[in-house]
Motif scaffolding. Structure first.
Motif, PDB file in Angstrom:
ATOM      1  N   UNK A  82      19.822   2.221   5.538  1.00  0.00           N
ATOM      2  CA  UNK A  82      21.162   2.105   4.966  1.00  0.00           C
ATOM      3  C   UNK A  82      21.111   1.756   3.483  1.00  0.00           C
ATOM      4  N   UNK A  83      20.182   2.381   2.778  1.00  0.00           N
ATOM      5  CA  UNK A  83      20.060   2.178   1.342  1.00  0.00           C
ATOM      6  C   UNK A  83      19.230   0.972   0.935  1.00  0.00           C
ATOM      7  N   UNK A  84      18.788   0.170   1.894  1.00  0.00           N
ATOM      8  CA  UNK A  84      17.997  -1.027   1.584  1.00  0.00           C
ATOM      9  C   UNK A  84      16.525  -0.765   1.875  1.00  0.00           C
ATOM     10  N   UNK A  85      15.675  -1.205   0.968  1.00  0.00           N
ATOM     11  CA  UNK A  85      14.235  -1.066   1.122  1.00  0.00           C
ATOM     12  C   UNK A  85      13.734  -2.214   1.987  1.00  0.00           C
ATOM     13  N   UNK A  86      13.098  -1.872   3.123  1.00  0.00           N
ATOM     14  CA  UNK A  86      12.603  -2.899   4.043  1.00  0.00           C
ATOM     15  C   UNK A  86      11.127  -2.666   4.336  1.00  0.00           C
ATOM     16  N   UNK A  87      10.337  -3.746   4.344  1.00  0.00           N
ATOM     17  CA  UNK A  87       8.914  -3.585   4.672  1.00  0.00           C
ATOM     18  C   UNK A  87       8.753  -3.158   6.127  1.00  0.00           C
ATOM     19  N   UNK A  88       7.834  -2.246   6.367  1.00  0.00           N
ATOM     20  CA  UNK A  88       7.564  -1.786   7.728  1.00  0.00           C
ATOM     21  C   UNK A  88       6.585  -2.731   8.400  1.00  0.00           C
ATOM     22  N   UNK A  89       6.695  -2.816   9.700  1.00  0.00           N
ATOM     23  CA  UNK A  89       5.771  -3.636  10.468  1.00  0.00           C
ATOM     24  C   UNK A  89       4.371  -3.041  10.436  1.00  0.00           C
ATOM     25  N   UNK A  90       3.394  -3.879  10.625  1.00  0.00           N
ATOM     26  CA  UNK A  90       2.007  -3.409  10.636  1.00  0.00           C
ATOM     27  C   UNK A  90       1.685  -2.811  11.990  1.00  0.00           C
ATOM     28  N   UNK A  91       0.925  -1.744  11.995  1.00  0.00           N
ATOM     29  CA  UNK A  91       0.543  -1.089  13.240  1.00  0.00           C
ATOM     30  C   UNK A  91      -0.629  -1.802  13.902  1.00  0.00           C
ATOM     31  N   UNK A  92      -0.908  -1.417  15.128  1.00  0.00           N
ATOM     32  CA  UNK A  92      -2.037  -1.982  15.863  1.00  0.00           C
ATOM     33  C   UNK A  92      -3.318  -1.249  15.476  1.00  0.00           C
ATOM     34  N   UNK A  93      -4.433  -1.716  15.952  1.00  0.00           N
ATOM     35  CA  UNK A  93      -5.708  -1.053  15.680  1.00  0.00           C
ATOM     36  C   UNK A  93      -5.729   0.369  16.209  1.00  0.00           C
ATOM     37  N   UNK A  94      -5.161   0.574  17.388  1.00  0.00           N
ATOM     38  CA  UNK A  94      -5.116   1.913  17.972  1.00  0.00           C
ATOM     39  C   UNK A  94      -4.228   2.823  17.120  1.00  0.00           C
ATOM     40  N   UNK A  95      -3.117   2.284  16.658  1.00  0.00           N
ATOM     41  CA  UNK A  95      -2.207   3.046  15.800  1.00  0.00           C
ATOM     42  C   UNK A  95      -2.942   3.516  14.546  1.00  0.00           C
ATOM     43  N   UNK A  96      -3.708   2.624  13.929  1.00  0.00           N
ATOM     44  CA  UNK A  96      -4.462   2.970  12.730  1.00  0.00           C
ATOM     45  C   UNK A  96      -5.469   4.076  12.987  1.00  0.00           C
ATOM     46  N   UNK A  97      -6.127   4.031  14.140  1.00  0.00           N
ATOM     47  CA  UNK A  97      -7.107   5.060  14.489  1.00  0.00           C
ATOM     48  C   UNK A  97      -6.429   6.415  14.654  1.00  0.00           C
ATOM     49  N   UNK A  98      -5.261   6.435  15.261  1.00  0.00           N
ATOM     50  CA  UNK A  98      -4.525   7.690  15.445  1.00  0.00           C
ATOM     51  C   UNK A  98      -4.099   8.250  14.097  1.00  0.00           C
ATOM     52  N   UNK A  99      -3.611   7.394  13.218  1.00  0.00           N
ATOM     53  CA  UNK A  99      -3.167   7.827  11.890  1.00  0.00           C
ATOM     54  C   UNK A  99      -4.347   8.427  11.112  1.00  0.00           C
ATOM     55  N   UNK A 100      -5.503   7.777  11.174  1.00  0.00           N
ATOM     56  CA  UNK A 100      -6.684   8.299  10.475  1.00  0.00           C
ATOM     57  C   UNK A 100      -7.026   9.699  10.958  1.00  0.00           C
ATOM     58  N   UNK A 101      -6.938   9.920  12.271  1.00  0.00           N
ATOM     59  CA  UNK A 101      -7.223  11.244  12.821  1.00  0.00           C
ATOM     60  C   UNK A 101      -6.221  12.273  12.325  1.00  0.00           C
ATOM     61  N   UNK A 102      -4.944  11.906  12.322  1.00  0.00           N
ATOM     62  CA  UNK A 102      -3.907  12.832  11.876  1.00  0.00           C
ATOM     63  C   UNK A 102      -4.047  13.182  10.403  1.00  0.00           C
ATOM     64  N   UNK A 103      -4.396  12.202   9.587  1.00  0.00           N
ATOM     65  CA  UNK A 103      -4.538  12.454   8.156  1.00  0.00           C
ATOM     66  C   UNK A 103      -5.710  13.399   7.898  1.00  0.00           C
TER      67      UNK A 103
END
Length: 59
Positions: free
Chosen positions: A28-49
């Motif tokens: 809604x127009x406001x900049x908000x920090x995103x939550x940190x992902x889990x270790x598994x989430x990070x591994x999936x992101x690395x694969x996708x990138x």
């Protein structure tokens, strides 16, 4: 005490930059920090990138 929050447009948000230590989302127009992902989430992101590197949309 009231704190004024500057609202951003989508164009301003995209120009904000990705060189931050933390990800941000626009709500809604406001900049908000995103939550940190889990270790598994990070591994999936690395694969996708590796499969498809991220490129920012052009305005």
């Amino acid at each position: 005490m009231t704190i004024a929050t500057q609202r951003l447009t989508l164009h301003e948000y995209l120009a904000y930059g990705t060189d931050r230590d933390r990800g941000y989302e626009l709500v809604k127009g406001e900049l908000r920090p995103m939550g940190l992902g889990t270790g598994r989430h990070g591994a999936i992101i690395k694969r996708l990138v590796r499969v498809k590197p991220y490129s920012s949309p052009q305005p």
